[in-house]
Design an enzyme around this catalytic site. Structure first.
Site, PDB file in Angstrom:
ATOM      1  N   TYR A  32       0.848  -1.205   0.000  1.00 26.36           N
ATOM      2  CA  TYR A  32       0.000   0.000   0.000  1.00 26.36           C
ATOM      3  C   TYR A  32       0.879   1.250   0.000  1.00 26.36           C
ATOM      4  O   TYR A  32       1.130   1.837   1.057  1.00 26.36           O
ATOM      5  CB  TYR A  32      -0.907   0.015   1.231  1.00 26.36           C
ATOM      6  CG  TYR A  32      -1.744  -1.227   1.442  1.00 26.36           C
ATOM      7  CD1 TYR A  32      -2.718  -1.628   0.511  1.00 26.36           C
ATOM      8  CD2 TYR A  32      -1.599  -1.993   2.601  1.00 26.36           C
ATOM      9  CE1 TYR A  32      -3.491  -2.748   0.731  1.00 26.36           C
ATOM     10  CE2 TYR A  32      -2.374  -3.120   2.830  1.00 26.36           C
ATOM     11  CZ  TYR A  32      -3.317  -3.496   1.881  1.00 26.36           C
ATOM     12  OH  TYR A  32      -4.081  -4.607   2.107  1.00 26.36           O
ATOM     13  N   TRP A  36      -3.857   6.371   2.499  1.00 25.25           N
ATOM     14  CA  TRP A  36      -5.230   5.861   2.608  1.00 25.25           C
ATOM     15  C   TRP A  36      -5.967   6.635   3.691  1.00 25.25           C
ATOM     16  O   TRP A  36      -5.379   6.957   4.738  1.00 25.25           O
ATOM     17  CB  TRP A  36      -5.233   4.378   2.979  1.00 25.25           C
ATOM     18  CG  TRP A  36      -5.468   3.450   1.828  1.00 25.25           C
ATOM     19  CD1 TRP A  36      -6.641   2.846   1.508  1.00 25.25           C
ATOM     20  CD2 TRP A  36      -4.507   3.000   0.848  1.00 25.25           C
ATOM     21  NE1 TRP A  36      -6.485   2.056   0.389  1.00 25.25           N
ATOM     22  CE2 TRP A  36      -5.185   2.136  -0.037  1.00 25.25           C
ATOM     23  CE3 TRP A  36      -3.168   3.252   0.628  1.00 25.25           C
ATOM     24  CZ2 TRP A  36      -4.570   1.512  -1.103  1.00 25.25           C
ATOM     25  CZ3 TRP A  36      -2.535   2.640  -0.441  1.00 25.25           C
ATOM     26  CH2 TRP A  36      -3.232   1.791  -1.287  1.00 25.25           C
ATOM     27  N   ASP A  39      -6.803   4.779   7.271  1.00 23.74           N
ATOM     28  CA  ASP A  39      -5.483   4.465   7.831  1.00 23.74           C
ATOM     29  C   ASP A  39      -4.870   5.719   8.442  1.00 23.74           C
ATOM     30  O   ASP A  39      -4.355   5.707   9.568  1.00 23.74           O
ATOM     31  CB  ASP A  39      -4.534   3.931   6.750  1.00 23.74           C
ATOM     32  CG  ASP A  39      -4.997   2.623   6.144  1.00 23.74           C
ATOM     33  OD1 ASP A  39      -6.053   2.643   5.485  1.00 23.74           O
ATOM     34  OD2 ASP A  39      -4.331   1.594   6.333  1.00 23.74           O
ATOM     35  N   TYR A  84       1.290  -0.913  -6.848  1.00 26.67           N
ATOM     36  CA  TYR A  84      -0.113  -1.089  -6.453  1.00 26.67           C
ATOM     37  C   TYR A  84      -1.041  -0.927  -7.647  1.00 26.67           C
ATOM     38  O   TYR A  84      -0.851  -0.038  -8.472  1.00 26.67           O
ATOM     39  CB  TYR A  84      -0.488  -0.045  -5.389  1.00 26.67           C
ATOM     40  CG  TYR A  84      -1.899  -0.221  -4.857  1.00 26.67           C
ATOM     41  CD1 TYR A  84      -2.169  -1.154  -3.868  1.00 26.67           C
ATOM     42  CD2 TYR A  84      -2.958   0.542  -5.367  1.00 26.67           C
ATOM     43  CE1 TYR A  84      -3.473  -1.321  -3.385  1.00 26.67           C
ATOM     44  CE2 TYR A  84      -4.254   0.374  -4.889  1.00 26.67           C
ATOM     45  CZ  TYR A  84      -4.499  -0.560  -3.892  1.00 26.67           C
ATOM     46  OH  TYR A  84      -5.765  -0.740  -3.414  1.00 26.67           O
ATOM     47  N   GLY A 170     -13.992  -0.447   3.813  1.00 26.54           N
ATOM     48  CA  GLY A 170     -12.770  -0.770   4.548  1.00 26.54           C
ATOM     49  C   GLY A 170     -12.640  -2.262   4.821  1.00 26.54           C
ATOM     50  O   GLY A 170     -11.550  -2.776   4.985  1.00 26.54           O
ATOM     51  N   ASP A 172     -12.947  -4.984   2.927  1.00 26.22           N
ATOM     52  CA  ASP A 172     -13.093  -5.163   1.487  1.00 26.22           C
ATOM     53  C   ASP A 172     -13.685  -6.456   0.959  1.00 26.22           C
ATOM     54  O   ASP A 172     -14.481  -6.434   0.052  1.00 26.22           O
ATOM     55  CB  ASP A 172     -11.720  -4.997   0.822  1.00 26.22           C
ATOM     56  CG  ASP A 172     -11.147  -3.623   1.051  1.00 26.22           C
ATOM     57  OD1 ASP A 172     -11.788  -2.816   1.728  1.00 26.22           O
ATOM     58  OD2 ASP A 172     -10.050  -3.369   0.550  1.00 26.22           O
ATOM     59  N   ARG A 204      -5.603 -13.187   0.200  1.00 24.43           N
ATOM     60  CA  ARG A 204      -6.147 -12.029  -0.511  1.00 24.43           C
ATOM     61  C   ARG A 204      -7.400 -12.417  -1.303  1.00 24.43           C
ATOM     62  O   ARG A 204      -7.673 -13.596  -1.502  1.00 24.43           O
ATOM     63  CB  ARG A 204      -5.087 -11.479  -1.490  1.00 24.43           C
ATOM     64  CG  ARG A 204      -3.844 -10.894  -0.845  1.00 24.43           C
ATOM     65  CD  ARG A 204      -4.065  -9.536  -0.218  1.00 24.43           C
ATOM     66  NE  ARG A 204      -4.620  -8.546  -1.131  1.00 24.43           N
ATOM     67  CZ  ARG A 204      -4.906  -7.279  -0.760  1.00 24.43           C
ATOM     68  NH1 ARG A 204      -4.685  -6.875   0.473  1.00 24.43           N
ATOM     69  NH2 ARG A 204      -5.423  -6.430  -1.620  1.00 24.43           N
ATOM     70  N   TRP A 361     -10.468  -9.963   4.925  1.00 26.58           N
ATOM     71  CA  TRP A 361     -11.576  -9.562   5.809  1.00 26.58           C
ATOM     72  C   TRP A 361     -12.620 -10.677   5.983  1.00 26.58           C
ATOM     73  O   TRP A 361     -13.759 -10.416   6.353  1.00 26.58           O
ATOM     74  CB  TRP A 361     -12.234  -8.298   5.252  1.00 26.58           C
ATOM     75  CG  TRP A 361     -11.401  -7.066   5.478  1.00 26.58           C
ATOM     76  CD1 TRP A 361     -10.548  -6.485   4.591  1.00 26.58           C
ATOM     77  CD2 TRP A 361     -11.308  -6.280   6.675  1.00 26.58           C
ATOM     78  NE1 TRP A 361      -9.940  -5.379   5.160  1.00 26.58           N
ATOM     79  CE2 TRP A 361     -10.388  -5.225   6.433  1.00 26.58           C
ATOM     80  CE3 TRP A 361     -11.912  -6.351   7.938  1.00 26.58           C
ATOM     81  CZ2 TRP A 361     -10.060  -4.253   7.383  1.00 26.58           C
ATOM     82  CZ3 TRP A 361     -11.588  -5.391   8.882  1.00 26.58           C
ATOM     83  CH2 TRP A 361     -10.676  -4.362   8.602  1.00 26.58           C
ATOM     84  N   GLU A 404      -0.578  -6.994   9.410  1.00 20.70           N
ATOM     85  CA  GLU A 404      -1.825  -6.371   8.963  1.00 20.70           C
ATOM     86  C   GLU A 404      -3.041  -7.071   9.597  1.00 20.70           C
ATOM     87  O   GLU A 404      -3.980  -6.428  10.026  1.00 20.70           O
ATOM     88  CB  GLU A 404      -1.883  -6.448   7.429  1.00 20.70           C
ATOM     89  CG  GLU A 404      -3.031  -5.673   6.806  1.00 20.70           C
ATOM     90  CD  GLU A 404      -3.060  -5.814   5.284  1.00 20.70           C
ATOM     91  OE1 GLU A 404      -2.225  -6.575   4.729  1.00 20.70           O
ATOM     92  OE2 GLU A 404      -3.914  -5.187   4.644  1.00 20.70           O
TER      93      GLU A 404
HETATM   94  C1  2M8 Z   1      -7.192  -2.630   2.199  1.00 20.47           C
HETATM   95  O1  2M8 Z   1      -7.827  -2.102   1.039  1.00 20.47           O
HETATM   96  C2  2M8 Z   1      -7.144  -1.797  -0.178  1.00 20.47           C
HETATM   97  C3  2M8 Z   1      -8.124  -1.046  -1.051  1.00 20.47           C
HETATM   98  O2  2M8 Z   1      -8.521   0.135  -0.433  1.00 20.47           O
HETATM   99  C4  2M8 Z   1      -6.624  -3.009  -0.907  1.00 20.47           C
HETATM  100  O3  2M8 Z   1      -6.872  -4.152  -0.494  1.00 20.47           O
HETATM  101  O4  2M8 Z   1      -5.937  -2.806  -1.901  1.00 20.47           O
HETATM  102  C5  2M8 Z   1      -8.267  -2.614   3.313  1.00 20.47           C
HETATM  103  O5  2M8 Z   1      -7.866  -3.374   4.411  1.00 20.47           O
HETATM  104  C6  2M8 Z   1      -8.579  -1.175   3.730  1.00 20.47           C
HETATM  105  O6  2M8 Z   1      -9.435  -1.152   4.833  1.00 20.47           O
HETATM  106  C7  2M8 Z   1      -7.298  -0.408   4.060  1.00 20.47           C
HETATM  107  O7  2M8 Z   1      -7.608   0.938   4.301  1.00 20.47           O
HETATM  108  C8  2M8 Z   1      -6.278  -0.509   2.921  1.00 20.47           C
HETATM  109  C9  2M8 Z   1      -4.916   0.086   3.301  1.00 20.47           C
HETATM  110  O8  2M8 Z   1      -4.487  -0.404   4.533  1.00 20.47           O
HETATM  111  O9  2M8 Z   1      -6.060  -1.874   2.570  1.00 20.47           O
END
Ligand code: 2M8
Length: 438
Positions: A32, A36, A39, A84, A170, A172, A204, A361, A404
């Site tokens: 990431y 965000w 976050d 990403y 959030g 996802d 994932r 999630w 995470e």
């Molecule tokens: C995760 O989400 C992102 C998309 O926004 C992803 O999977 O690419 C989720 O856990 C989200 O809640 C979180 O804000 C983000 C960055 O930590 O990752």
């Protein structure tokens, strides 16, 4: 007694994920690489404990991505990165007249934490006058954001706002969305996922799930991110209890902060009006008497989505249920999620056949959800459960480090940590939990 090594480790993670030049923190390297929304809110809480300047810069950087209509996006692309997908050039938010001109963003949002975070920052720092000056400079932006939600995301004027993408929740790839995916049949898009180059694909979402995610973005782009069109036509339109609880909590924080600042009576009256309506409708529409918990509501297909997730209990954080209802919910939580051989709190009902303890999630424990539940339990005086959530959270971090997400099954031992490592909100909220006297 505060564990100094854990605090030190957490500070190291936050500092090394902080981009000093641009004043924001990535959630985690590689996986990431941008800023965000929610976050950043949790990260700012961590910073406030040892560097209030960074806390303020984090929020400022997020708000630099705010749109002219008040909308705050889920990612602000201050920087370039090819680690990403989907990155800065995919979203085409320039299709909407209100998008910012100096920085790229997405056209979806995330749980609106910024309001309650401002209040947290004020409560944490020693120099209250300095933080209040910062709050005065920024609070109207958050108010405008809430105004945008109630004006554009509440088509029936109920006091409950919708999300139109699972990334807005959030949470996802929660099994909650499965029923909605069944109503969709997106094309098999051609794109290169990057997440599964950083993290084991078993932890994932699947490729087919990603097609759904991309499809929803393609629809929003086809309508130039026009809220009215999206509300009319998007196959995904959900009133999410976590999202709405956070909005309500942030409304409360704005009321308290405006009272502290003084001279904002009209806004306080409006915020109170939103609150009364929102809480009443929330209790009426999102509680499921059979499941004895709050659930998501599918506004597109007009039905409750009858599953229990950790989001089902976040209304406690915002003071939404009555004491009697809170007692009923907590009983549900402890019966389903609270067995001794499990850490609190799995992100999905462990008794469901959709529960997956390792996948994103769909079951693992998340530190930000635990923090929200800890605060909720404390607020309703479920002190022993709050203490257990805190202890379980710290045990997971101590055993594995700042991952995470984590396995709720104690039997997994050393293997039970997943996703990204040196993850910012896990570090930030560890600091906050350690500083909490409970
Ligand atoms: C995760 O989400 C992102 C998309 O926004 C992803 O999977 O690419 C989720 O856990 C989200 O809640 C979180 O804000 C983000 C960055 O930590 O990752």
């Amino acid at each position: 007694m505060i564990d100094k090594n854990l605090v030190k480790g957490a500070i190291n993670v936050l500092n090394s994920n902080f981009n000093d030049q641009q004043g924001f923190t990535i959630p985690c390297e590689g996986l990431y690489p941008f800023q965000w929304h929610w976050d950043s809110g949790f990260i700012a809480i961590g910073f406030a404990h040892y560097d209030s300047n960074k806390a303020k810069r984090e929020i400022e950087a997020l708000l630099s991505g705010q749109w002219a209509n008040g909308f705050i996006p889920h990612i602000v692309f201050h920087n370039d990165s090819d680690t990403y997908f989907p990155g800065p050039d995919y979203h085409r938010t320039d299709l909407h007249p209100d998008c910012p001109k100096n920085v790229k963003t997405t056209g979806i949002t995330q749980p609106p934490v910024t309001g309650f975070v401002l209040k947290e920052l004020y409560d944490i720092v020693e120099d209250k006058a300095d933080m209040l000056t910062f709050i005065k400079q920024n609070i109207d932006k958050i108010y405008k954001n809430h105004q945008h939600f109630y004006g554009h995301r509440d088509p029936y004027n109920e006091g409950l706002v919708y999300i139109y993408h699972n990334w807005e929740s959030g949470t996802d790839n929660s099994p909650i969305w499965d029923e909605i995916w069944e109503t969709m049949d997106p094309p098999k898009y051609k794109y290169e996922r990057k997440d599964t180059t950083h993290v084991d694909a078993a932890q994932r979402p699947t490729n087919r799930e990603y097609d759904n995610y991309i499809h929803l973005l393609e629809i929003a782009k086809a309508y130039n991110y026009d809220d009215a069109k999206i509300a009319e036509l998007s196959p995904f339109l959900v009133q999410d209890p976590l999202f709405n609880a956070i909005l309500i909590k942030s409304n409360s924080a704005l009321i308290e902060l405006y009272e502290l600042i003084g001279g904002h009576e009209e806004k306080i009256v409006t915020l109170n009006r939103w609150q009364t309506k929102a809480k009443a409708r929330f209790n009426e529409k999102l509680f499921n008497k059979d499941l004895k918990a709050y659930v998501h509501y599918d506004l597109r297909n007009e039905k409750q989505l009858s599953y229990i997730t950790s989001s089902s209990f976040t209304p406690l954080f915002a003071g939404i249920p009555s004491k009697e209802r809170a007692y009923i919910m907590v009983n549900t939580l402890m019966t389903k999620f609270g067995e001794e051989e499990r850490y609190l709190c799995a992100s999905f009902d462990p008794q469901s056949d959709k529960f997956n303890p390792v996948k994103y999630w769909r079951g693992p424990v998340w530190i930000n959800l635990n923090w929200l539940l800890f605060r909720g339990m404390k607020y309703y005086n479920f002190t022993d459960i709050a203490k257990r959530i805190k202890a379980d959270t710290l045990t997971l971090i101590e055993e594995h480090g700042f991952y995470e997400y984590f396995d709720s099954r104690k039997s997994e031992g050393k293997n039970g940590a997943y996703g990204g490592h040196n993850f910012s909100w896990s570090a930030a909220l560890t600091i906050d939990l350690l500083k909490d006297k409970l």
